[in-house]
Design a protein around this motif. Sequence first.
Motif: not given
Length: 259
Positions: A214-223, A170-187
Motif C-alpha cells: 500500500r502507498g500512503m501520502l501524508v500531508a496537512p492537506s491536499a487538493s 498494517d494490522r493485516t501484515g500488508t506493507p505500507v509505504v508512507v511519504e510525508v510532506k510538510r506542505v499541501q500535497a501536490t501531484l
Amino acid sequence: MGVERYESPDATTVAKVVETALHEGAVVTAEVNCEVEYDGRTSGFLGPGDRLLVAKPDGTLLVHQPTKHKPVNWMPSGGTVITTVSEESEDPVVVARRVNPRERVEVRIHETYGLTRFDASDAAEYEESGTEKEMHEFIEANPDSLEDGLRVVEHERETKYGFIDFYAMDRTGTPVVVEVKRVQATLTHFDQLKRYVSLYEDDGEVDTAERDVRGMLVAPSASERVKRACRDAGLEFVALPEFETDATSVTDATLADFN
C-alpha cells in the motif's frame, strides 16, 4: 529602538524621511493613497487606492492592500530603494529596483496619511514549529494517527529512488509505504510516492509475498485533484491538519502575481 511619527507629511518630508531612514538602517512604514507600476519579467499596473507601504534598509519594498496577508506588490531584499519628488505632480515617488533579474517597482504616492520611522533592533533567529522533522517524530510515536493498527517498521528506508519516510505494516501484515510532506500535497508528491510503491511491485526489491504493498501520502492537506489521483492509482491520502500553517512566503510567488 526609536520611533518617529509624522502625521500627514508633505512630499518633501516623505522623501527626506524615507531616504534618511533607509540610509541609517531604519524601517519605514507609511499609510498612503498610491498607484504602483512594475516593469521587469512582465509589466503591471495597480491603480490608485489606500495601502500600507513598508520599506526596509536591505532593499525590501512591500505594498499591502487593506485585505489579505500577502503584499500586492513587492521587491525582495538585495535591491535599492530611492525616494524623490516628482517635478510634474509634486508627489513623492518611491522606486525599488534590482539588477539581476532586472526589475523595477515604482510607487507614486498621491496622499500620505501617516509616516513612521522605526529604528528597530532584532538579532533573534526564527524557530519554526510544525516542521517536517516534527511530523516524522509525531508519526513515529503515534502511527495510529494515520491508521489504527499501523506499525512502523523502519524510518527513512533507503531505495534507489531516495529515502522512503516510513516503511510500515498494517494490522493485516500488508506493507505500507508512507511519504510525508510538510506542505499541501501536490501531484509531484503523488508521483514520488507512486515511484516508491512501484519498487515493491518489481522482482528483487522485496519477497514475492510482500508485493501487494500500500502507498500512503501524508500531508496537512491536499487538493481534490491530488486526492483523486491517489484514488485512481490505488494509493491513499491521509491528512494531518494539526500541522497546517501558511508555509508559503512571498518569495514563492513572482512580482507579476499582483491583482
